[in-house]
Design an enzyme around this catalytic site. Structure first.
Site, PDB file in Angstrom:
ATOM      1  CG  ASP A 105      -2.069   0.951   1.114  1.00  0.00           C
ATOM      2  OD1 ASP A 105      -2.342   1.412  -0.008  1.00  0.00           O
ATOM      3  OD2 ASP A 105      -2.699   1.250   2.153  1.00  0.00           O
ATOM      4  CG  ASN A 111      -7.811  -1.948  -5.374  1.00  0.00           C
ATOM      5  OD1 ASN A 111      -6.945  -2.792  -5.149  1.00  0.00           O
ATOM      6  ND2 ASN A 111      -8.054  -0.963  -4.511  1.00  0.00           N
TER       7      ASN A 111
HETATM    8  C1  IPE Z   1      -5.470  -2.708  -0.294  1.00  0.00           C
HETATM    9  O1  IPE Z   1      -5.112  -1.400  -0.437  1.00  0.00           O
HETATM   10  C2  IPE Z   1      -5.453  -3.408  -1.620  1.00  0.00           C
HETATM   11  C3  IPE Z   1      -4.146  -3.618  -2.207  1.00  0.00           C
HETATM   12  C4  IPE Z   1      -3.000  -3.328  -1.677  1.00  0.00           C
HETATM   13  C5  IPE Z   1      -4.165  -4.240  -3.513  1.00  0.00           C
HETATM   14  P1  IPE Z   1      -6.201  -0.245  -0.643  1.00  0.00           P
HETATM   15  O2  IPE Z   1      -5.443   1.018  -0.751  1.00  0.00           O
HETATM   16  O3  IPE Z   1      -7.100  -0.589  -1.760  1.00  0.00           O
HETATM   17  O4  IPE Z   1      -7.027  -0.335   0.709  1.00  0.00           O
HETATM   18  P2  IPE Z   1      -7.868   0.765   1.472  1.00  0.00           P
HETATM   19  O5  IPE Z   1      -8.799   1.391   0.484  1.00  0.00           O
HETATM   20  O6  IPE Z   1      -6.885   1.743   2.012  1.00  0.00           O
HETATM   21  O7  IPE Z   1      -8.557   0.014   2.551  1.00  0.00           O
HETATM   22  C1  IPE Z   2      -1.428   0.302  -3.303  1.00  0.00           C
HETATM   23  O1  IPE Z   2      -1.235   1.661  -3.359  1.00  0.00           O
HETATM   24  C2  IPE Z   2      -1.586  -0.328  -4.641  1.00  0.00           C
HETATM   25  C3  IPE Z   2      -2.939  -0.796  -4.952  1.00  0.00           C
HETATM   26  C4  IPE Z   2      -3.981  -0.727  -4.203  1.00  0.00           C
HETATM   27  C5  IPE Z   2      -3.088  -1.413  -6.241  1.00  0.00           C
HETATM   28  P1  IPE Z   2      -2.448   2.667  -3.372  1.00  0.00           P
HETATM   29  O2  IPE Z   2      -2.792   2.951  -4.796  1.00  0.00           O
HETATM   30  O3  IPE Z   2      -3.566   2.178  -2.555  1.00  0.00           O
HETATM   31  O4  IPE Z   2      -1.780   3.941  -2.731  1.00  0.00           O
HETATM   32  P2  IPE Z   2      -2.415   4.930  -1.661  1.00  0.00           P
HETATM   33  O5  IPE Z   2      -2.937   4.107  -0.544  1.00  0.00           O
HETATM   34  O6  IPE Z   2      -3.498   5.665  -2.356  1.00  0.00           O
HETATM   35  O7  IPE Z   2      -1.280   5.791  -1.257  1.00  0.00           O
HETATM   36 MG    MG Z   3      -4.075   2.406  -0.611  1.00  0.00          MG
END
Ligand code: IPE
Ligand code: IPE
Ligand code: MG
Length: 267
Positions: free
Chosen positions: A35, A83
């Site tokens: 994340d 996502n």
């Molecule tokens: C969790 O991260 C999913 C992945 C790392 C693929 P998200 O960024 O989607 O989760 P939330 O929205 O912060 O819970």
């Molecule tokens: C994690 O990074 C990757 C995926 C969920 C695919 P994020 O895209 O969630 O990054 P933040 O949480 O917005 O910084």
């Molecule tokens: Mg995230």
């Protein structure tokens, strides 16, 4: 035991940390919620997709490090069922990065004797990605080293729904008695049927939640949340996570060995 010959610089921090890792207390399976890509990019005033691109490098390094540490399995949460709510461009970018990764890394994955697998509803993805995934699985199916499991279009609740559907239909078909259902049997119906439960669950970027990841399997995983944003997560970060894991006392609801023997003596 580990396989870092000629990889770590003498006197480097990596080398220093590696020596602190106890080969006898290694986690078998590490799962990572990768994340913080978006925040990494935002801090640089760049669009979110730049963060995802930078994140691929961290994936590469984690896979390589985990294989050199001879882990049994590494599960990486790459795309959740939630996502899809993100802007179209971001979703498309994530999917094409995955495709690129599989194409460019397959040779390396094979060379490292890694078996590639996935968790999630792959059948709902674009045909071209499905093909790439099927090819990578087929090319690595007889490999005997680490299992690299990418959680893709993955949802922990979906996984349980899928398991229920299959299990119920099998029971109906064979007329078996539901009273026979055990924890082990449920585990065998999950996407991760062939993997041990994760010993260590890592989440980067400081977020204190599970986000629908491996709900059943993490019942007794050690959780390690680190502030590092995913694109900055590297070999040192993984070593640090394992060192911290090895300091934990896993009690599984029982007592620590010292307390256990004290309690026995007091009887
Ligand atoms: C969790 O991260 C999913 C992945 C790392 C693929 P998200 O960024 O989607 O989760 P939330 O929205 O912060 O819970
Ligand atoms: C994690 O990074 C990757 C995926 C969920 C695919 P994020 O895209 O969630 O990054 P933040 O949480 O917005 O910084
Ligand atoms: Mg995230």
């Amino acid at each position: 035991m580990f396989d870092f010959e000629g990889v770590l610089e003498r006197g480097s921090r990596d080398e220093f940390l590696l020596h602190q890792i106890n080969p006898e207390k290694m986690p078998q399976h590490i799962a990572i919620i990768m994340d913080g890509n978006g925040r990494w990019a935002a801090r640089r005033g760049r669009p979110r997709v730049v963060g995802h691109r930078a994140g691929v490098q961290a994936v590469r390094q984690s896979v390589e490090t985990a294989a050199r540490l001879k882990l049994k399995a590494l599960t990486l949460y790459a795309f959740s069922v939630e996502n899809w709510k993100r802007p179209h461009l971001e979703v498309v970018t994530l999917m094409s990065l995955l495709k690129e990764f599989l194409r460019s890394e397959l040779a390396e994955i094979k060379r490292n004797n890694i078996r590639f697998t996935t968790s999630g509803r792959i059948e709902e993805l674009d045909r071209s990605i499905q093909k790439e995934i099927a090819f990578a699985k087929q090319q690595t199916e007889s490999n005997t080293g680490m299992v690299l499991n990418i959680a893709l279009n993955y949802g922990g609740r979906n996984e349980i729904v899928d398991a229920f559907r299959q299990l119920c239909s099998d029971y109906q078909r064979t007329g078996r008695n539901p009273a026979e259902i055990s924890e082990n049997e449920i585990s065998r119906y999950l996407y991760t049927a062939e993997l041990p439960d994760p010993d260590l669950l890592i989440r980067t970027s400081g977020e204190m939640r599970i986000s629908n990841f491996l709900l059943w399997q993490i019942a007794y995983s050690e959780i390690y949340v680190v502030d590092t944003l995913w694109p900055d997560f590297n070999r040192i970060s993984l070593f640090e996570a394992i060192i911290e894991f090895q300091k934990r006392e896993r009690r599984y609801g029982g007592l620590a060995p010292v307390e256990q023997s004290a309690a026995r003596m007091a009887k």
